[in-house]
Each structure stands twice: as structure tokens, then as C-alpha cells.
Design an enzyme around this catalytic site. Structure first.
Site, PDB file in Angstrom:
ATOM      1  N   HIS A 135       0.863  -1.199   0.000  1.00 24.40           N
ATOM      2  CA  HIS A 135       0.000   0.000   0.000  1.00 24.40           C
ATOM      3  C   HIS A 135       0.896   1.245   0.000  1.00 24.40           C
ATOM      4  O   HIS A 135       1.957   1.259   0.633  1.00 24.40           O
ATOM      5  CB  HIS A 135      -0.923   0.002   1.227  1.00 24.40           C
ATOM      6  N   GLU A 168      -3.962   1.771  -7.286  1.00 21.92           N
ATOM      7  CA  GLU A 168      -4.423   2.925  -6.509  1.00 21.92           C
ATOM      8  C   GLU A 168      -3.531   4.132  -6.806  1.00 21.92           C
ATOM      9  O   GLU A 168      -2.440   4.251  -6.232  1.00 21.92           O
ATOM     10  CB  GLU A 168      -4.326   2.640  -5.005  1.00 21.92           C
TER      11      GLU A 168
HETATM   12  P1  13P Z   1     -10.044   6.020  -0.196  1.00 19.36           P
HETATM   13  O1  13P Z   1     -11.137   5.119  -0.702  1.00 19.36           O
HETATM   14  O2  13P Z   1     -10.336   6.624   1.137  1.00 19.36           O
HETATM   15  O3  13P Z   1      -9.619   7.017  -1.236  1.00 19.36           O
HETATM   16  O4  13P Z   1      -8.765   5.078   0.080  1.00 19.36           O
HETATM   17  C1  13P Z   1      -8.312   4.225  -0.906  1.00 19.36           C
HETATM   18  C2  13P Z   1      -7.291   3.341  -0.312  1.00 19.36           C
HETATM   19  O5  13P Z   1      -6.168   3.746  -0.030  1.00 19.36           O
HETATM   20  C3  13P Z   1      -7.662   1.953  -0.008  1.00 19.36           C
HETATM   21  O6  13P Z   1      -6.543   1.172   0.273  1.00 19.36           O
END
Ligand code: 13P
Length: 247
Positions: free
Chosen positions: A96, A165
């Protein structure tokens, strides 16, 4: 199969299990339930009690990270994949951006993936470019590097899910355009096919996913699900994403 993964980050105490009760109740009754999987990654402190409760229920539990060593070691505060498996985790996030930002290197991430799989955890491997990379049109090369430095053919693709992400999208309410996201997801799958020499693992999107944009993502059929942060902390917001996605 689509995935709706709720990443609670630093949120939750024992009584927050009421959120999961509500999500599980919806999930168990939903006529579409066989089309998707719900996984929640609460903080380490809650994995054991939540897993025990949901052992024979539909929701699965996972961890948000794991240490890059197997079994036991003398690293203060570290939690190994072996320890996570022993308390009922079925999945773990790895890579992450929060943890990359705190110093996780590609070498460490490769060890995490290796030991997680060895301990029968499925890995949700997170990748994503920052704003500067995006502005410099480096998105695809950054993603390719993140994937090829860590993933290898010997990690069976059935044990891996990739979550894209974009860092600039996390918690900001900003999301990529559907064209950008389609192009990026197709590219990620192309790289993954080359790594695994067969079909790509599932590729999820994460970053400001909520009930109001879930339908837009549905148009992009290459996306196999979502990694959801903020909107996973209340049952209503999380259920709204599933409802609106299948509307
Ligand atoms: P948000 O949905 O709060 O933007 O976060 C995404 C995230 O980092 C999930 O791991």
C-alpha cells in the site's frame, strides 16, 4: 468474480464489528452475492476476534500489511504472515502506498509476497503513481516497474490480486477519467500476462471509490473490483457501492 475490499486503515475497535454485521447481512441476502466477494482488512488488533465471528459467514478478513519475514523473529512490533494466518486472516495487502511511503522497498515487498503465499494468504498487491509521475506522463512506466520488480511467475497467479491505486486519488475525491482508467487497467493486465505467462490475475481499482461513482466504474469491464478506504468505514456507504455497481 468481482471483489469489494474494505481497507479500514487506522480505524476500528472491537465494537466496530457492528459495521461488518450489517454488511454481512446485506451480502448474505443479496441475489447478486455469487458474483462478488467482500473482504475487510481491519487493523491487526481486530483480526482474530472478527475472523472467529465470521468464520463460517460470507465476509472474509485480511490484514493491511505483513512483515517481510516468515514465522517468528526478533523485530519489535512486527507481525509475520504466519502469525496473520494463525488468527484467521485469508488475505493481506502488500505495498500500500502508505507503507511504501514509510520505507517499504521492492526487495522487502517481494519477501512479503513470498512469505504471505507460503503461509496460504492471498496477496492484494498495491501499485500506483504519484501526482508528479502522472503530470510527467510516467504513470505506465512507474506501474510497470512496480509490478516487474516484485511479482514473478513462481508466485502462482491464483494467489495474487493487484490493486491499482493512484496516490493522488486516495482520500481526495479525485478519480481518473474512465478512458485513462481503462487504458491503465489494460496495460497492467498486459504486464501481468507477460509476468505470469498466462491470464492476468484480477486487477482492482482503489482511490475515492464511493456510491456515487461506482456505476461509472462498471463501464470499465476490465476492472475486477475495488479497494475501498473511507467508504468502507460505514456499512451504508460500503453497501451503497455494491448496490450502485449492480444497479
Ligand atoms: P479512499 O477510498 O479513502 O480514497 O482510500 C483508498 C485506499 O487507499 C484503499 O486502500
Amino acid at each position: 468474480m468481482k471483489y469489494f475490499i474494505g481497507n479500514w486503515k487506522m480505524f476500528g475497535v472491537p465494537k466496530s464489528i457492528s459495521i461488518l454485521h450489517k454488511i454481512n447481512a446485506y451480502y448474505s441476502r443479496d441475489k447478486k452475492r455469487n458474483k462478488y466477494k467482500v473482504i475487510i482488512t481491519p487493523p491487526y488488533t481486530l483480526i482474530e476476534s472478527y475472523s472467529r465471528y465470521f468464520k463460517n459467514k460470507r465476509i472474509s478478513l485480511g490484514a493491511q500489511n505483513c512483515y517481510h519475514r516468515d514465522y517468528f523473529s526478533s523485530n519489535t512490533a512486527a507481525i509475520s504472515p504466519y502469525m496473520l494466518k494463525s488468527v484467521g486472516a485469508k488475505y493481506t495487502l502488500v505495498g500500500h502506498s502508505d507503507n511504501r511511503g514509510e520505507g517499504d522497498t521492492d526487495v522487502m515487498l517481494k519477501e512479503k509476497v513470498k512469505y504471505a503465499i507460503k503461509n496460504n494468504l492471498k496477496v492484494v498487491f498495491c501499485i500506483g503513481e504519484n501526482k508528479k509521475d502522472k503530470n510527467n506522463k510516467k504513470t505506465l512506466s512507474v506501474l510497470k516497474r512496480q509490478l516487474t520488480k516484485v511479482l514473478e511467475k513462481k508466485f502462482n497467479k491464483n494467489n495474487i490480486i493487484v490493486a491499482y491505486e493512484p496516490i493522488w486519488s486516495i482520500g481526495t475525491g479525485k478519480i481518473p477519467t474512465s478512458n485513462e482508467l481503462r487504458k491503465t487497467t489494460i496495460y497492467i493486465k498486459k504486464i501481468l500476462k507477460a509476468i505470469f505467462k498466462k491470464a492476468s490475475p484480477a486487477v482492482l481499482y482503489g482511490g475515492s471509490v464511493d456510491g456515487s461513482n461506482a456505476q461509472m466504474f462498471k463501464e470499465i469491464k476490465e476492472i475486477d473490483g475495488f479497494l475501498i478506504g473511507g467508504a468502507s468505514k460505514t456499512s451504508k456507504k460500503f453497501i451503497d457501492i455494491i448496490k450502485n455497481y449492480y444497479r
